[in-house]
Every structure is written in C-alpha cells, then in structure tokens.
Design a protein around this motif. Structure first.
Motif, PDB file in Angstrom:
ATOM      1  N   ALA A  76       0.830  -1.208   0.000  1.00  0.00           N
ATOM      2  CA  ALA A  76       0.000   0.000   0.000  1.00  0.00           C
ATOM      3  C   ALA A  76       0.862   1.255   0.000  1.00  0.00           C
ATOM      4  O   ALA A  76       1.925   1.294   0.604  1.00  0.00           O
ATOM      5  N   SER A  77       0.373   2.284  -0.678  1.00  0.00           N
ATOM      6  CA  SER A  77       1.019   3.595  -0.708  1.00  0.00           C
ATOM      7  C   SER A  77       0.223   4.553   0.159  1.00  0.00           C
ATOM      8  O   SER A  77      -1.005   4.549   0.119  1.00  0.00           O
ATOM      9  N   ASP A  78       0.909   5.388   0.909  1.00  0.00           N
ATOM     10  CA  ASP A  78       0.270   6.402   1.742  1.00  0.00           C
ATOM     11  C   ASP A  78       0.122   7.670   0.909  1.00  0.00           C
ATOM     12  O   ASP A  78       1.074   8.433   0.751  1.00  0.00           O
ATOM     13  N   LEU A  79      -1.047   7.908   0.351  1.00  0.00           N
ATOM     14  CA  LEU A  79      -1.249   9.044  -0.546  1.00  0.00           C
ATOM     15  C   LEU A  79      -1.137  10.380   0.165  1.00  0.00           C
ATOM     16  O   LEU A  79      -0.771  11.373  -0.456  1.00  0.00           O
ATOM     17  N   SER A  80      -1.433  10.424   1.470  1.00  0.00           N
ATOM     18  CA  SER A  80      -1.347  11.699   2.176  1.00  0.00           C
ATOM     19  C   SER A  80       0.102  12.160   2.284  1.00  0.00           C
ATOM     20  O   SER A  80       0.376  13.357   2.181  1.00  0.00           O
ATOM     21  N   SER A  81       1.031  11.261   2.480  1.00  0.00           N
ATOM     22  CA  SER A  81       2.429  11.678   2.587  1.00  0.00           C
ATOM     23  C   SER A  81       3.134  11.654   1.234  1.00  0.00           C
ATOM     24  O   SER A  81       4.005  12.478   0.978  1.00  0.00           O
ATOM     25  N   GLU A  82       2.747  10.734   0.349  1.00  0.00           N
ATOM     26  CA  GLU A  82       3.441  10.612  -0.931  1.00  0.00           C
ATOM     27  C   GLU A  82       2.899  11.546  -2.007  1.00  0.00           C
ATOM     28  O   GLU A  82       3.635  11.981  -2.874  1.00  0.00           O
ATOM     29  N   GLU A  83       1.591  11.834  -1.951  1.00  0.00           N
ATOM     30  CA  GLU A  83       0.993  12.667  -2.996  1.00  0.00           C
ATOM     31  C   GLU A  83       0.333  13.926  -2.459  1.00  0.00           C
ATOM     32  O   GLU A  83      -0.150  14.739  -3.231  1.00  0.00           O
ATOM     33  N   GLY A  84       0.256  14.066  -1.130  1.00  0.00           N
ATOM     34  CA  GLY A  84      -0.295  15.282  -0.548  1.00  0.00           C
ATOM     35  C   GLY A  84      -1.806  15.400  -0.571  1.00  0.00           C
ATOM     36  O   GLY A  84      -2.334  16.497  -0.452  1.00  0.00           O
ATOM     37  N   TRP A  85      -2.528  14.309  -0.721  1.00  0.00           N
ATOM     38  CA  TRP A  85      -3.992  14.357  -0.718  1.00  0.00           C
ATOM     39  C   TRP A  85      -4.510  14.534   0.700  1.00  0.00           C
ATOM     40  O   TRP A  85      -3.955  13.992   1.641  1.00  0.00           O
ATOM     41  N   ARG A  86      -5.599  15.283   0.855  1.00  0.00           N
ATOM     42  CA  ARG A  86      -6.238  15.486   2.143  1.00  0.00           C
ATOM     43  C   ARG A  86      -7.696  15.051   2.063  1.00  0.00           C
ATOM     44  O   ARG A  86      -8.353  15.299   1.058  1.00  0.00           O
ATOM     45  N   LEU A  87      -8.191  14.469   3.121  1.00  0.00           N
ATOM     46  CA  LEU A  87      -9.576  14.026   3.199  1.00  0.00           C
ATOM     47  C   LEU A  87     -10.442  15.138   3.774  1.00  0.00           C
ATOM     48  O   LEU A  87     -10.082  15.730   4.787  1.00  0.00           O
ATOM     49  N   PHE A  88     -11.562  15.406   3.143  1.00  0.00           N
ATOM     50  CA  PHE A  88     -12.527  16.377   3.637  1.00  0.00           C
ATOM     51  C   PHE A  88     -13.888  15.720   3.743  1.00  0.00           C
ATOM     52  O   PHE A  88     -14.150  14.706   3.092  1.00  0.00           O
ATOM     53  N   LYS A  89     -14.771  16.312   4.549  1.00  0.00           N
ATOM     54  CA  LYS A  89     -16.153  15.866   4.602  1.00  0.00           C
ATOM     55  C   LYS A  89     -17.038  17.084   4.761  1.00  0.00           C
ATOM     56  O   LYS A  89     -16.620  18.116   5.278  1.00  0.00           O
ATOM     57  N   ILE A  90     -18.271  16.938   4.292  1.00  0.00           N
ATOM     58  CA  ILE A  90     -19.293  17.954   4.504  1.00  0.00           C
ATOM     59  C   ILE A  90     -20.423  17.256   5.241  1.00  0.00           C
ATOM     60  O   ILE A  90     -21.033  16.320   4.713  1.00  0.00           O
ATOM     61  N   ASP A  91     -20.695  17.692   6.472  1.00  0.00           N
ATOM     62  CA  ASP A  91     -21.730  17.060   7.280  1.00  0.00           C
ATOM     63  C   ASP A  91     -23.123  17.348   6.736  1.00  0.00           C
ATOM     64  O   ASP A  91     -23.336  18.292   5.967  1.00  0.00           O
ATOM     65  N   LYS A  92     -24.065  16.553   7.191  1.00  0.00           N
ATOM     66  CA  LYS A  92     -25.448  16.620   6.710  1.00  0.00           C
ATOM     67  C   LYS A  92     -26.053  18.015   6.861  1.00  0.00           C
ATOM     68  O   LYS A  92     -26.737  18.493   5.961  1.00  0.00           O
ATOM     69  N   GLU A  93     -25.784  18.681   7.995  1.00  0.00           N
ATOM     70  CA  GLU A  93     -26.379  19.999   8.194  1.00  0.00           C
ATOM     71  C   GLU A  93     -25.957  20.980   7.093  1.00  0.00           C
ATOM     72  O   GLU A  93     -26.751  21.798   6.631  1.00  0.00           O
ATOM     73  N   TYR A  94     -24.712  20.880   6.646  1.00  0.00           N
ATOM     74  CA  TYR A  94     -24.239  21.764   5.586  1.00  0.00           C
ATOM     75  C   TYR A  94     -24.727  21.312   4.211  1.00  0.00           C
ATOM     76  O   TYR A  94     -24.934  22.133   3.320  1.00  0.00           O
ATOM     77  N   LEU A  95     -24.904  20.001   4.040  1.00  0.00           N
ATOM     78  CA  LEU A  95     -25.506  19.512   2.798  1.00  0.00           C
ATOM     79  C   LEU A  95     -26.925  20.047   2.654  1.00  0.00           C
ATOM     80  O   LEU A  95     -27.323  20.495   1.570  1.00  0.00           O
ATOM     81  N   ILE A  96     -27.681  19.998   3.739  1.00  0.00           N
ATOM     82  CA  ILE A  96     -29.064  20.515   3.723  1.00  0.00           C
ATOM     83  C   ILE A  96     -29.058  22.005   3.402  1.00  0.00           C
ATOM     84  O   ILE A  96     -29.845  22.475   2.578  1.00  0.00           O
ATOM     85  N   LYS A  97     -28.149  22.728   4.029  1.00  0.00           N
ATOM     86  CA  LYS A  97     -28.054  24.177   3.805  1.00  0.00           C
ATOM     87  C   LYS A  97     -27.724  24.469   2.337  1.00  0.00           C
ATOM     88  O   LYS A  97     -28.368  25.324   1.715  1.00  0.00           O
ATOM     89  N   MET A  98     -26.737  23.778   1.776  1.00  0.00           N
ATOM     90  CA  MET A  98     -26.375  24.025   0.374  1.00  0.00           C
ATOM     91  C   MET A  98     -27.494  23.594  -0.576  1.00  0.00           C
ATOM     92  O   MET A  98     -27.752  24.267  -1.570  1.00  0.00           O
ATOM     93  N   ALA A  99     -28.151  22.481  -0.264  1.00  0.00           N
ATOM     94  CA  ALA A  99     -29.221  21.982  -1.127  1.00  0.00           C
ATOM     95  C   ALA A  99     -30.380  22.951  -1.189  1.00  0.00           C
ATOM     96  O   ALA A  99     -31.087  23.038  -2.208  1.00  0.00           O
ATOM     97  N   ALA A 100     -30.588  23.729  -0.128  1.00  0.00           N
ATOM     98  CA  ALA A 100     -31.717  24.661  -0.066  1.00  0.00           C
ATOM     99  C   ALA A 100     -31.398  26.023  -0.689  1.00  0.00           C
ATOM    100  O   ALA A 100     -32.300  26.829  -0.881  1.00  0.00           O
ATOM    101  N   GLU A 101     -30.123  26.274  -0.999  1.00  0.00           N
ATOM    102  CA  GLU A 101     -29.747  27.563  -1.566  1.00  0.00           C
ATOM    103  C   GLU A 101     -30.355  27.735  -2.951  1.00  0.00           C
ATOM    104  O   GLU A 101     -30.522  26.792  -3.703  1.00  0.00           O
ATOM    105  N   GLU A 102     -30.663  28.993  -3.247  1.00  0.00           N
ATOM    106  CA  GLU A 102     -31.248  29.296  -4.551  1.00  0.00           C
ATOM    107  C   GLU A 102     -30.256  29.937  -5.459  1.00  0.00           C
ATOM    108  O   GLU A 102     -29.307  30.493  -5.180  1.00  0.00           O
TER     109      GLU A 102
END
Length: 143
Positions: free
Chosen positions: A117-143
């Motif tokens: 296995a390769s560690d992409l965070s140290s070898e390629e600099g990738w970072r994991l992000f998440k958007i929680d449900k409350e923010y998904l609801i907020k973005m989904a409701a935007e016009e």
C-alpha cells in the motif's frame, strides 16, 4: 494455523457485523458515533467495501471498513480477507483498492504497507474532507 472461513455476509450476519462495527469504532476512539442498533457471535472479522470510479485510473474497490477482533489477530485472518478482496477487485476489473487509515493506527498502516500500500497523504499530498449533513441541507436549499 487457525481454521476460518472467508465468505460474503448474509442477512443472518447483521448482529455480528454490527458488533464488529462497534468494536472498530471503539478501537478508533469513535464509539459514540455509531448510531446503528441490533440485538448475538460466530463472526470474528469483516470487510465492508463498494466499487467506485476514478476518472484517471478507472474502477476501484473502496474498502470502507476492515476489522478483525483483537483475540483473533495474528492467525492470518486479516491477510486472507485482504487476499479475498484482492481477488474480488481483480475479478471485477478494478485498477486499485483505496481506503483510509487513522494516522495513529501504526499496526494497520504497517499491515497495509507490508502488502504494497502507498500512503497518498504523505506521498501525494492528498487530504480528506467531509461535509456534514447539516451543511448539505443548507447548500441543497440555496437558490
């Protein structure tokens, strides 16, 4: 060597799988985040995965959760589960397997690295992000 069976889960395995999910969450210091419930233990390990697609490399197997009870580690069960997953990935024409491992989880990091296995965070600099449900609801409701 201990005897064990690697097989796809069935509906009858739900109680044992939930028990393992809770043990994994406890191991990762995230026990309070498990909200699933079920009411019974013949299963000692599990792997939960799904298929996804990367536009650069194609189809891949994403390993969501992988856990073997501590009393059963060191008998080759985890290696056999990973071997089985590798066979599934090859049969389904996946170009790779992806998964996350907590930074503090050195035993698992070493387990995967010993298998290439390769560690992409140290070898390629990738970072994991998440958007929680409350923010998904907020973005989904935007016009």
């Amino acid at each position: 060597m201990a005897k064990f069976v690697i097989r796809p889960a069935t509906a009858a395995d739900c109680s044992d799988i939930l028990r393992l999910i809770k043990e994994l969450a406890k191991y990762e210091y995230m026990e309070e985040q498990v909200i699933l419930t079920e009411k019974g233990h013949s299963i000692v390990g599990f792997a939960m995965y799904y298929f996804t697609y990367d536009p650069w490399i194609g189809k891949l197997l994403y390993l969501e959760d992988f856990f073997v009870m501590s009393d059963y580690r060191g008998f080759g069960i985890g290696s056999e589960i990973l071997k089985n997953l590798s066979q599934v990935a090859m049969k389904c024409r996946c170009s790779s397997m992806h998964f996350l491992v907590a930074e503090w989880n050195e035993p698992s990091i070493n387990f995967y690295k010993r298998r290439g296995a390769s560690d992409l965070s140290s070898e390629e600099g990738w970072r994991l992000f998440k958007i929680d449900k409350e923010y998904l609801i907020k973005m989904a409701a935007e016009e």
